[in-house]
Structures are given as structure tokens and as C-alpha cells.
Design a protein around this motif. Sequence first.
Motif, PDB file in Angstrom:
ATOM      1  N   ALA A   1      15.587   5.771 -11.627  1.00  0.00           N
ATOM      2  CA  ALA A   1      14.389   6.245 -10.829  1.00  0.00           C
ATOM      3  C   ALA A   1      13.097   5.673 -11.514  1.00  0.00           C
ATOM      4  N   ASP A   2      13.281   5.301 -12.670  1.00  0.00           N
ATOM      5  CA  ASP A   2      12.060   4.579 -13.127  1.00  0.00           C
ATOM      6  C   ASP A   2      11.768   3.187 -12.814  1.00  0.00           C
ATOM      7  N   LYS A   3      12.518   2.698 -12.012  1.00  0.00           N
ATOM      8  CA  LYS A   3      12.406   1.300 -11.441  1.00  0.00           C
ATOM      9  C   LYS A   3      11.840   1.500  -9.919  1.00  0.00           C
ATOM     10  N   LEU A   4      11.566   2.795  -9.549  1.00  0.00           N
ATOM     11  CA  LEU A   4      11.274   3.096  -8.102  1.00  0.00           C
ATOM     12  C   LEU A   4      10.016   3.801  -8.204  1.00  0.00           C
ATOM     13  N   VAL A   5       9.117   3.395  -7.302  1.00  0.00           N
ATOM     14  CA  VAL A   5       8.176   4.208  -7.030  1.00  0.00           C
ATOM     15  C   VAL A   5       7.712   4.863  -5.748  1.00  0.00           C
ATOM     16  N   VAL A   6       7.404   6.119  -5.506  1.00  0.00           N
ATOM     17  CA  VAL A   6       7.412   6.845  -4.171  1.00  0.00           C
ATOM     18  C   VAL A   6       6.174   6.101  -3.121  1.00  0.00           C
ATOM     19  N   VAL A   7       6.694   6.090  -2.042  1.00  0.00           N
ATOM     20  CA  VAL A   7       5.663   5.299  -1.280  1.00  0.00           C
ATOM     21  C   VAL A   7       5.386   6.318  -0.243  1.00  0.00           C
TER      22      VAL A   7
ATOM     23  N   ARG B   1       0.672  -1.301  -0.052  1.00  0.00           N
ATOM     24  CA  ARG B   1      -0.021   0.132  -0.159  1.00  0.00           C
ATOM     25  C   ARG B   1       0.966   1.223  -0.081  1.00  0.00           C
ATOM     26  N   GLY B   2       0.214   2.266  -0.402  1.00  0.00           N
ATOM     27  CA  GLY B   2       1.132   3.502  -0.161  1.00  0.00           C
ATOM     28  C   GLY B   2       1.812   4.104  -1.353  1.00  0.00           C
ATOM     29  N   MET B   3       1.609   3.099  -2.430  1.00  0.00           N
ATOM     30  CA  MET B   3       2.460   3.553  -3.478  1.00  0.00           C
ATOM     31  C   MET B   3       1.898   4.991  -4.169  1.00  0.00           C
ATOM     32  N   LEU B   4       2.630   5.975  -4.524  1.00  0.00           N
ATOM     33  CA  LEU B   4       2.242   6.958  -5.018  1.00  0.00           C
ATOM     34  C   LEU B   4       1.925   6.887  -6.663  1.00  0.00           C
TER      35      LEU B   4
ATOM     36  N   LEU C   1      -2.355  12.723  -8.897  1.00  0.00           N
ATOM     37  CA  LEU C   1      -1.692  11.984  -8.172  1.00  0.00           C
ATOM     38  C   LEU C   1      -2.485  11.450  -6.956  1.00  0.00           C
ATOM     39  N   GLY C   2      -2.156  10.313  -6.655  1.00  0.00           N
ATOM     40  CA  GLY C   2      -2.947   9.663  -5.685  1.00  0.00           C
ATOM     41  C   GLY C   2      -2.290   8.493  -4.823  1.00  0.00           C
ATOM     42  N   ILE C   3      -2.681   8.096  -3.644  1.00  0.00           N
ATOM     43  CA  ILE C   3      -1.918   7.291  -2.992  1.00  0.00           C
ATOM     44  C   ILE C   3      -2.654   5.893  -2.981  1.00  0.00           C
ATOM     45  N   VAL C   4      -2.198   4.650  -3.333  1.00  0.00           N
ATOM     46  CA  VAL C   4      -2.905   3.431  -3.206  1.00  0.00           C
ATOM     47  C   VAL C   4      -3.178   3.045  -2.029  1.00  0.00           C
ATOM     48  N   ASN C   5      -4.423   2.946  -1.648  1.00  0.00           N
ATOM     49  CA  ASN C   5      -4.620   2.320  -0.457  1.00  0.00           C
ATOM     50  C   ASN C   5      -4.752   0.644  -0.354  1.00  0.00           C
TER      51      ASN C   5
ATOM     52  N   VAL D   1       4.939   6.897  -9.789  1.00  0.00           N
ATOM     53  CA  VAL D   1       5.620   8.188  -9.530  1.00  0.00           C
ATOM     54  C   VAL D   1       7.054   7.978  -9.102  1.00  0.00           C
ATOM     55  N   LYS D   2       7.925   8.415 -10.102  1.00  0.00           N
ATOM     56  CA  LYS D   2       9.344   8.295  -9.771  1.00  0.00           C
ATOM     57  C   LYS D   2       9.722   9.020  -8.559  1.00  0.00           C
ATOM     58  N   PRO D   3      10.669   8.640  -7.931  1.00  0.00           N
ATOM     59  CA  PRO D   3      11.192   9.577  -6.749  1.00  0.00           C
ATOM     60  C   PRO D   3      12.315  10.378  -7.465  1.00  0.00           C
TER      61      PRO D   3
END
Lengths: 1091, 121
Positions: A1081-1087, A968-971, A992-996, A1035-1037
Amino acid sequence: MSDFEGDPNIGGAPDEENEEVEEEYEEEQDERPRKGSRKDYDDAEEDEEDEEEAEEEDPGVERGKKRRRTKRPAVNRFIDDEAEVDEDEDEEEDADEYARDDFVVEPEEDDLAQRAARHARFDRQERELDDQDLAKIAENLNQRYKRTAKRFTSDAELPQRMLMPSVEDPSLWQVRVRPGKERDLVFSLMRKALDLEFSNRPLQIFSTFQRDSLPGMIYVEAHSAKQVADACNGLVGVYPSRGIVLVPIDEMASLLQIKKQDLTVTPGSWVRIKRGKYQGDLAQVMDVTENGEEVGLKFIPRIDLNPKDDASLDQLGKKRKKGPTGLSSFSMRPPQRFFNYEEVVKVYGRKGVSKRNQVYVFQNDTYRDGFIEKDFRLTALQLDDVNPTLDEITRFTHGQDGTETDANVDLSIIAEASRKAAISVLQPGDHVEVFEGEQAGVHGTVHSIEQDIVSIQPVGMDLEGHRIQLPARSVRKRFKPGDHVKVMTGQNSDETGLVVSVIDNVVTFLSDMSMQEVSVFSKDLREAAEVGTGTNVVGNYELHDLVQLDLQTVGVIFKTERDSFRVLDQNGQVRLVQPHQISMRRDSNRAIATDAEGHELRVNDNVKEIDGEGRKGRVLHTYQSFFAFLHNRDYNENGGVFVTRARSLVSLAPKGNAMKLGATDLSKMNPAMTGGAGGMVGSGNIGRGPRDRLIGVTVTVTKGPNKGYIGTIKDTNGPIARVELVTGNKVISIEKVKLMRRNQNGALEPLEGSNTMGPPRGGFGGAGGHTPNPYAGNGGRTPAWGQAGRTPNPYADGGKTPRWGQTPGWGDKTPAWGGTTPFHSGDKTPAWGQGRTPNPYTQNQPKTPRWDGSARSPNNPAKSPDRPSGHETPRRGWGSNDWEDVSFIDNPNGFRRPGDEATSPAANPYTGAPTPGVHDLYNDFRTPNITTSMVTPGPSAGDFSNASNAPFELSDQWLLETEFSSQRGMLVEVRGSFGPTGWFNGDYEGKLGIVNSIFDTQSPNFAATANVRFLEPLDPAKPALQVPVEVLKPVKPEKYGTEVLILHGPHKGQQARVNMVEAGGLMVVTTKQFTVDELSADKLVVVRPVD
Amino acid sequence: MSQGQASIPSQPRAKQLRACLLCSIIQTPADFRKYGCPNCEEIMQMKGYPDRIQACTTTHFDGVIAVIDPERSWVATWQRIKTYVRGMYGVRVKGRVPEDVEAELEARGIRYRPRDQSEQD
């Protein structure tokens, strides 16, 4: 037997002897008080009384009676000496000889007539005996024994094995009792048995006993378990319910035979003192009191030759009350030094020392030949594992003036002790020589060892080819000059070196490390090719590191052992420390103390003590500007490391730059700013560890009988909190779920919801004040900061302020954070504005809104985007004292990131929060106890096998992959929602949203959706929506410090944190498992934390 | 014989409890002073002589036995205290009696067995 009663001669001899014995008593009694001066009888007064009593009693009568009773040796009655008389006359002489012996006392008369009479009597007896029946004989015997009852008797003649229990004997029953109560219960049972003896239900047990080595049980002797249960009934501390177990008959005796390791002391043997000033010191036993409770010891005194004024005054005028003189602020135990009359008189005055015969008396201790002689109780001594080192022994032997005293030290005693150990140190292959017995001189290699027999393969001589077997203690390891050896045990363990000489069992070698000669017993050595090198590092710590041991204590590692350290702490105590006992390494490179002349004292300065022993050394570390740890190779004690006060040091080399005001930072000169205060605050924080941050929070009870009451959390334990109610000053225990946090303004918030709430401390002036909580750093990774920014909380700053205060401490004292936090090791951004930590707070909160572009921020900061690279800026903050200068503020981090604004302007609505300062703090504090501070437990290590080097292409349904579907929590950003397959007509495109949560339908017919909470929903009433997973893109960090989820690679699915942003969008991330990876960065997602 | 009874110390925790080196009975120093050793006073003569008590008794003992019926108890037999009075005894008592007592025992032909279990047969 009654025949002898009237014979005056019989017993004459023993009577005399008795006299003698009594005279001896008298002598002893006289001697005793003399010796008693060293003893302290706790009841001296009573003694006097008793003496009076003794005088009152008429000793003549009393003793006379006794004497009569003890007239003859009791044994005469049991020995049929007449039988001998009946024999040949020749044997008469033998009998006479016996008579001289005390054992059988023969009347010294040669009156033939009398002898004849006795013969007659004997014959008559013989005849009578023949006539009597056996029963009568038995009765006679019985009577004879009955008469002896009043005398002291002993059934010592039977060998112990004859006393083994038989089936007729009562059994032993083991009863469980409360540990520690065993002896009490045995006594209780005894009293109970006596009380009930004549009642109608007497106890039917025969005995009961307890052994100190068998805690938690007593043994009761009875015929049946019921009798035991009856006896134990009603006694507190007995657990009959845990079973009354029968002891097997063959184990009964062993219960009484249990023997503690028998430690005996004999004069001349070595012991160590367990407690007090002389703790750990070696001492030699001089004498042992008769009952073995006290021993007289001789050892090297530790006299304080620099006593505090109090102490010396005490000696002279006794004007001051005797306080704990040794416990003055800087207590250190004086070094071992032989008693020197002149020196002591110089310090303590002539009155302090008196001389009696050959002995000096000083402070109630006697000193002879430089040694102190003192009585110790046996319990205060360590008798086993004494292992005196050669150094210690040599000091003893050489005595005060360095000359060999007349061998009052018997090296053979050590040798003997060593030899016992020798058995265990031999290993096959060792080169040994035989030093005693027939084979003395033979040498060879050990072939095998069986218990204490070694079989060796001799080398040379004509024995070659034969194996000979020898007791292990008559061989010793053999070394010859030139061998390369390694010390296996003892204080020099792990040293290696070349043997330079071998004398008996003492081997001297030249150490590879210190290039000094070291003498050790050959038993402690092994041949080894290796050179002792890397022994200076254990774990993350190495020799001469300044380490934090606990809240109050720091120390310097002066010796590293296989997996532990010897640490000298600031009080001069030596501790054996395991790496895990060290909370952190401290750095004093930038710490500054002032020396005796007011000059700056820095690490690596060469200094000298102005008082005390005038030791010289190089400053290894300073601590709190007060303690200085020095090092000097020339001192053997503690590896040359010693601790002293910075104020008592002077620099050896005059410092040219001491007062170059222009170059020197004045703030450093100011002890209030640099030294003690800052360091102290900092260290206090470190030591505190993970304190529950709920403690101290004001709460309102929302459920239960106390509903509506307000209180403060005093303690927490799992789901329970102890709350002190304001009303009635009552402390109640209550589940946390029944509590709501109460803000200053009276608003209620969920207690643990720090995710949605402001920073834990933020809302709370009071709480923030008393805990500059390291975990507030959490705020950095929670939306908390963002919220604080969006709804500026008047109290937020107040809460944080205390942290600023300590910041200078951090900055000045411990610049190299990267080093202290292994987690952060290799941090290429050292010293990120430690001194600047305050800035991000003020700056970032306002800044945050700016990032997300909502312009909700009331005061857009005066942040200038064109400020040059922040990388250099913090440096400026360093040396100078402008850390307080709030105007000089920026967020260097924000500008280090290459081109982030351009790529995703709305990328990080919150990232303003994880400023470097916050994160540094956070990381540093987190290190000691990582797990507790984790907000989201890292996912279990996912499937590592899918790692591939192929170019990374994220699938549309990436959210459904096993690694992510439970996360959870991925942006995420909505993209591709236009068109026929779109969603909401693209209204949400770009939002933008946060995955619940993710809902995988597992079916192609129904679209898998994710519950996404939008940061800026179109309909504020419905912030969370079900969104098809296809339109959600990660969303990339962009920033250092961002929490991310790894989308690809071996750590796929793991949470991590961006540690560094490198050119080309490469990011160095550290996962929760502390693996470091470099990913684009594209292998990462902001949490983001999910609320 | 067995009807005799030693005084039972009231405080089992008391550190100063002392055990007779000869018969291993445990009493307080005060009791030793007042009454002597109930078993071996005749030979030890401690009554009223604190110094003598110091020499003939010790605080170094391990294990406590409450002997309730010495004649029938196997424990008492094993400990060779069968013929002594009822009371508290130490299982193992460290130390030896003074030499004069040892000599006296020898003179009486009584074999001295130290109570420290150093001799086993």
C-alpha cells in the motif's frame, strides 16, 4: 446486280426457308404461353391488347411485304458467282454443290441458252468496267451501299482490332459525375443533344457512355475538352470542375471492353439461393430461359410441418387475412426435408396439395420426386463460390427415399469446379498423383509451381530422378489410408484426423475431435501432424458459449473457426461472427426456465421436444426463460446445436428434486422475479452501450440569443448539443458551454461538471427513471457520491431506484460476473452481492461522512462494525430473496480491510462510495467500452526503466518526479509542517488535501509548491493553498475499489484501481492499461478526481 | 441513314429497360412493342409480339452509350453500331439472339457477333 431482279428462280429457295422459319415461329409462339405459366409477365394485360392489335393489322399484307424484302440472302449481291461460271466446265459441278448450300444460291437451271446469254452479259460488263474510270466505280459502289441502308446491315466482318481508334477519331474525355447518376446523365446528354440539334449551338459531341463498373464517371466522345464542357454545362450532378480528362488513345478500347466476371449458368450446375426462406441452400439448375434471366431450380424444400394455426386456416377457409405467417413470434425456418405427400396432407389437408401428372402442386410450388422445382431470377442466385459440400451433394443424389436416384447429379461438375480451385491449393512438397493424361498413375511430390504448370518429382518407377511438368489440373493430392490430415478449407476446416479410405478425389477420415467419419475432397486436405485441439477457443469465447450479439440477439457458438465463430441465434439463424462483434458472454448457469410441464428447466438437463421434430438434447443455455439452446451430437446441422422454446421441452429424466419446496427458492419459481423480466432489463442495459449521458438532461441556455430558455438535450455531437426548447417546441443546436444543467429545484450547475455535481442521474428523477445508467457507476470514483452523501439530495434516491429494480435480474441470471468481464477476470470476490447492489447506495451515503469524521451526516447509519466478515455475508443474499431486505445491509468491504481504521482514521473520506456493488456494476458496464468511461486519461506509460527491487523509500520531493509532476488529484496529508522549516506552524498538520497542481521552481532557492485543496480547510474561504511539496505525504489506499496512482515499480506514474486487498497490506491493482500488479500500500497514493 | 432516331426512354432508372440482343439498342418494352427495333426490326420482327421481345431483348446489359453521331463516332464504330440509328445502346448485352435469327443471319451471310464480348478478335 439488277440483272437478277427479274429472275423468278433466284431466291426461291430462301423463300421456302423463310416459310419454314415462320412456321417455326408459330410453333414457338404456341409453346411460349405453355412455358409462360412459370413466368410472370408483368404486363399480361398489355399482352392481350397487343395480340388484338396484331390481329387488326392485316398480317397477310404485312408479312407479304417482309417476305418480298427477304427474298434472297443478301450475300448474293456481294458475291461474284459469275466469275466461277467463266471458268472451266468441270468446276460447274462444284458450283452446283455450292448451290445446295444456303450460302450461295445458284439458280437451278441448266438452260444452256440462258447460260450463254449470261456469259455474254458478263463479258460486256467486263469491258465496261475496264472503260470506266476508278471514280465512277467508287460512285457505283457507293450507290450500291446506299441502297442497302434500309435493310438490316452489319459491319461484323471487320475484326475488332481493325476498329482501334486512330488519331482522326474523336477523343474520349472522362468526366466526373455524382456516383449513381451516371446513367441518368448519359440519357440527359442524349436528350440535350437532340433538343439542341437544330439550334444555333448544337452539341458537338459524338457519343457518351457509362460503365456500371466505373462508378462516378462518364465518358464523352468529342474533339476537344471545351465541347465536352459545353455539353455538360448546366447538367446537375456533373463535376466538370474536377477535370475533364483525356483518355489516352490506347485505353479507349479497353473502356468498352471491361467485362464483369462472366457468370454463366448451365443446366446441371450448382447455385446457391441468396435470399428468402431458402437462403444459402444449394440448388441445381434445371433449365435456363432463353434470355438467361430466369433459371429453373431444383432443391430440397423446407416445408413447415408445424405451421401456426393461422397458416393452416389460411389454407382451408381463407377466413383470416394472409399475414406474414412466417413471422410469428418464434419464426424459425423449417429444416430441409424432401416433399412427402402423406406428411404434407396430414398437416395441410388434402385440399392443399394437388397432383398433376408426376408432379405435386402445393402452395403454388411444384414438387417432383421430393424436390421442389421453382423459377428464380438470376439476380437472386449466387453463382460463384458455390462450393457444394459433399454432404449436400449426397443428399441430392440420394433423393427422397435414400436410394441413389439415377445419377441426375453429375459429380463431374463438382469435380470440375474443384479442379479449377485445385491449382491454387497445391504447394511445393505436396504429395500428388497424376490422374489423367499420359502420366496417369504417376505420383510424386510437387517441386515447383508456375501458374498452372506444376513440376513434380516422381517417386518410384523408372521416372525417378526426372522432373516432369504437368498441368496442375491433372494432378490431385494423394493421400493413403493412415495419413494424418488436416482440412484446410470448407466447413470442416481445421479438423484433423486419420485417413480411412480414399476413393478418387474423395478422402474419408476419422476426425480426431468428433470421432466421426468425415468425407472431404482431397484438394481441401493437407498432411499434418498436429491434432486439432485448441480450436474451440477463440479470444475469450469458446464453443457453446452463450454470447450477446446485439441488443436483441443472443446466440450460441456452435463452431469456432480460425478467427471467427458460427453462432446460432435465438431465431435459428446462423451467423458468422468475429470476436469483436460479440458484446459479451452471457451466463445462464443460474437461469431457470420452465418446461412444458411447469418444471424447472436448467442448464445441462436432458430434454426432449414435445412437438415438432421431437429432437432430444442437452440444455446448453436458456435465454429469457423462453428460448432454450440444446445440443445433441447426433445432429449434424449446426454442430448439433439447435434452438427451441423452453415451453415445448420435457425433461427426459424425471427430476426428483423438482418440487422440493424447502430447498428451492420460491423467488426463482416466480417467473416475474427470475426469468424474463430481470434478464430482459439486464440485457437491455448491456446492449445500449455508451450513450451520452447528457441526453435527456434539462438545461438552461446561458448565453446567446436563446439565453434564459429552458430545454432538454436531445442529442450531442462533440461540443454541440441539440436542445429541444420548452418554449415553441424548437430544437436548436448550441455549444455545450452555453448550457447549464438545470436541477429539479431550479438551481443551475455546469453541464459537464459531473465531477463536482451530484451523480449525473442523481438530481433528476425523470432522467434516472429512463436510464438506469451504467455509467452512474462513475459516481463511485468521483467525489460525487461523497457530496451526495453530505448534502442528502431528496432526489438522489429516486434517481437510483430504477437500478435496484433490475438488480435481481443481474443477481439471478448472471452470477459469475468475474467471468463475463475480462477486465475483472479472476475476481476473487465473485457475486459480491449482486443481489445486494441496492444496499450500498442507501447505506453508504450516510456512511461516508462517518469515515471522514466530520459527523456532518444527518443520520449515522446503523452499521455495526462488529458484523462478522462480510465476505460470507453476501452469499446468504444469494439464493434467498432477501435482497430486498434493506435492513440486512452492511458494507462487507469495509470490514474486509484489515485494520484500516486504526492506521488512518481519516484516510478515506469518500471511500464509502466505491462500494463493491457500485464498482462491480461500474466495471461490468465499463468493459464494452473502456475508454469512453475513463474520467482521467491514464498518463502515458512512464519511464519503465527505473523499476528496481530495492526497498521503497519515497523521496521528500516525490511530487516533483517526472511521473507525478503532471498528475493531479493525489490525496496527500500534511506531515512535518512543524518546526522552523515548517509551514503555517503546523496548523495544517495531519490535514488531508487533494493536489490540484504542482509548481516546480526548478531552483533550490525557491521552494517548489503544490496547490492543494484541503478537504477541511481552516479558513473555509480559502480551501486551496500553496503548500511546499516537502510536507506533503501520500495517503495510502486502504480499500478495495480505490483509485490510486502507482508510486513505484514498472507502472510508476500510472493510475490504477485497487482490486483486492490482501494480508500484509498488499494490494492487487489493475492499471488503466489492464496490467495487474501486486504492490504494497505504501507504493500507492489515493487519487481523487480534481474539480 | 444516320438521321433515323430511336425513341429515347424517358426513365433511365427504369429497371425494365431492354436491350436488343442483335444491335444492342436500349428501349422500353413498350417502345419495342410499338415500333419494334429501329435497326433490326426487319430481321427480328418484334413489333407487336411481346413474346418475341422477351426472346430477342434482355434486361441484362452493362453500360449505356448515347450515340449522337453514329457515323463519326469512334465508339459507335467500335461497337459496330455505326450504321444504326441514333439512340441509346448497351455496351455489353448478355445473351444470344434466338436460333431462328441466327439462322437467318447466316442465310444472309452476316456474321453474328454476340454482344456479350465473348468473341474478341
